[in-house]
Design a protein around this motif. Structure first.
Motif, short mmCIF file in Angstrom:
data_model
loop_
_atom_site.label_atom_id
_atom_site.label_comp_id
_atom_site.label_asym_id
_atom_site.label_seq_id
_atom_site.Cartn_x
_atom_site.Cartn_y
_atom_site.Cartn_z
N ALA A 79 -6.37 -2.93 4.81
CA ALA A 79 -5.27 -3.66 4.17
C ALA A 79 -5.65 -5.09 3.84
CB ALA A 79 -4.04 -3.64 5.06
N ARG A 80 -6.75 -5.56 4.40
CA ARG A 80 -7.16 -6.94 4.13
C ARG A 80 -7.89 -7.07 2.80
NH1 ARG A 80 -8.56 -6.41 9.80
NH2 ARG A 80 -6.95 -7.44 11.06
N ARG A 81 -8.21 -5.94 2.20
CA ARG A 81 -8.85 -5.96 0.89
C ARG A 81 -7.80 -6.19 -0.19
NH1 ARG A 81 -13.94 -3.27 0.86
NH2 ARG A 81 -13.62 -2.84 -1.34
N GLY A 82 -8.19 -6.83 -1.26
CA GLY A 82 -7.26 -7.08 -2.36
C GLY A 82 -8.01 -7.43 -3.63
N GLY A 83 -7.23 -7.72 -4.66
CA GLY A 83 -7.82 -8.16 -5.91
C GLY A 83 -8.36 -7.06 -6.79
N VAL A 84 -8.07 -5.79 -6.45
CA VAL A 84 -8.57 -4.68 -7.26
C VAL A 84 -7.47 -4.12 -8.16
CG1 VAL A 84 -9.61 -2.38 -7.21
CG2 VAL A 84 -10.32 -4.11 -5.54
N TRP A 120 0.84 -1.20 0.00
CA TRP A 120 0.00 0.00 0.00
C TRP A 120 0.87 1.25 0.00
CZ3 TRP A 120 -5.39 -0.10 -0.04
CH2 TRP A 120 -5.97 -1.38 0.10
N ARG A 121 0.36 2.30 -0.62
CA ARG A 121 1.03 3.60 -0.65
C ARG A 121 0.09 4.65 -0.08
NH1 ARG A 121 6.28 4.15 -2.75
NH2 ARG A 121 6.82 2.27 -3.91
N THR A 122 0.65 5.59 0.67
CA THR A 122 -0.16 6.63 1.30
C THR A 122 0.40 8.00 1.00
OG1 THR A 122 -0.60 5.10 3.14
CG2 THR A 122 -1.19 7.41 3.46
N HIS A 152 -7.34 14.37 3.57
CA HIS A 152 -6.45 14.16 4.71
C HIS A 152 -5.43 13.06 4.42
CE1 HIS A 152 -9.61 15.98 7.70
NE2 HIS A 152 -9.14 16.85 6.82
N HIS A 153 -5.90 11.94 3.88
CA HIS A 153 -5.01 10.84 3.53
C HIS A 153 -5.57 10.15 2.29
CE1 HIS A 153 -3.23 11.24 7.55
NE2 HIS A 153 -4.46 11.22 8.01
N LEU A 154 -4.69 9.83 1.35
CA LEU A 154 -5.07 9.07 0.17
C LEU A 154 -4.33 7.74 0.21
CD1 LEU A 154 -6.62 9.07 -2.57
CD2 LEU A 154 -4.49 9.88 -3.62
N LEU A 155 -5.07 6.66 0.29
CA LEU A 155 -4.49 5.32 0.41
C LEU A 155 -4.68 4.57 -0.91
CD1 LEU A 155 -3.22 3.20 2.37
CD2 LEU A 155 -5.56 2.49 2.92
N ILE A 156 -3.57 4.04 -1.44
CA ILE A 156 -3.59 3.34 -2.72
C ILE A 156 -2.94 1.97 -2.52
CG2 ILE A 156 -2.92 3.44 -5.15
CD1 ILE A 156 -2.44 6.45 -4.76
N GLY A 157 -3.64 0.92 -2.92
CA GLY A 157 -3.06 -0.40 -2.73
C GLY A 157 -3.85 -1.48 -3.43
N PRO A 158 -3.56 -2.73 -3.10
CA PRO A 158 -4.22 -3.86 -3.78
C PRO A 158 -5.74 -3.82 -3.69
CG PRO A 158 -2.35 -4.62 -2.47
CD PRO A 158 -2.55 -3.18 -2.12
N GLY A 159 -6.27 -3.22 -2.63
CA GLY A 159 -7.71 -3.16 -2.45
C GLY A 159 -8.37 -1.96 -3.09
N GLY A 160 -7.60 -1.12 -3.79
CA GLY A 160 -8.17 0.04 -4.45
C GLY A 160 -7.66 1.35 -3.88
#
Length: 267
Positions: free
Chosen positions: A240-245, A134-136, A149-157
């Protein structure tokens, strides 16, 4: 070994071991995170590996430097003033407090400092997800004075997080209103959705809205809000438990686009 020296250095945000000639010229470098030895000249392959021998742990790939990806090229050409990646959690609040710290003695604590503490706690928790792909980005500025405030980018979207310090009060959420304790409810969820929609437009990708309640005494949600996920700060690891996106390459490409200040000035 013709006097080859191993010199540790940190470049482009990565810890590396450079193998140098006596005159200081580089012939190779060891990227520990990628477990790869990058050779600038294959003629010195054996000498380089011998010099790096005490530092290598486990199997490593050896070969010429990989061709930079489009995301890496964009990062390398980005002017430091336009790079949002170094932003600290609550960057905008930190700058505001430095410019105007307010009176030394106040009857009540400065609400900006409570907001800063909440964003710092949230940002620290999100930064811990980096090892999971994940990247923030923190304190992403939007035209008109607003910010994500925060932008989170990762496997879950992608997620646009809005942080609300609750000061251990009861929180009542009834779309679009959010009430802290006995205070007058505010239509906060409209802003949370609007910020996520603006981020979606800027990145041409779906960005989900998240409201983060920091340190609430109790949370009462009358019905699931439309297009907004409500979490407490303790529930942040659930994202962080999300994925597949998104694939790793997509994560890096979107992060490269999002960290460029110019991406957000077009809104």
């Amino acid at each position: 070994m013709d006097g080859l020296r191993v010199v540790p250095a940190r470049r482009h945000g990565q810890d590396r071991l450079y193998v140098c000639l006596p005159d200081g010229g580089n012939v190779a470098w060891y990227d520990r995170e990628a477990a790869r030895v990058n050779l600038l000249s294959d003629d010195r392959r054996d000498e380089v590996l011998q010099a790096l021998g005490p530092f290598l742990t486990g199997p490593v790939a050896v070969g010429p430097p990989p061709v930079p990806t489009p995301a890496e090229l964009a990062r390398l050409t980005l002017h430091p003033d336009d790079d949002l990646a170094p932003n600290r959690p609550g960057e905008a609040l930190l700058i505001a407090l430095e410019r105007d710290p307010g009176p030394a003695h106040r009857l009540r604590p400065d609400p900006r400092r409570r907001a800063l503490a909440a964003e710092h706690a949230t940002g620290t928790a999100l930064d811990r997800l980096d090892g999971a792909g994940w990247r923030t980005l923190h304190s992403v500025p939007l035209p008109g004075g607003d910010r994500v405030h925060h932008l989170l980018i990762g496997p879950g979207g992608l997620f646009a997080l809005h942080v609300l310090p609750t000061r251990r009060q009861r929180v009542h959420v009834g779309d679009p209103l959010v009430a802290l304790g006995r205070r007058e409810p505010r239509p906060l969820l409209r802003r949370v959705r609007a910020d996520a929609d603006r981020a979606s437009y800027a990145l041409t990708a779906e960005v989900r809205a998240v409201l983060v309640l920091v340190d609430p005494a109790h949370v009462n949600v009358t019905a699931p809000p439309r297009a907004v996920r409500v979490l407490t700060d303790r529930e942040l690891p659930d994202l962080a438990r999300r994925g597949g996106v998104l694939k790793p390459a997509d994560v890096e490409a979107l992060h490269s686009t999002a960290r460029d200040r110019a991406t957000w000035t077009r809104l």
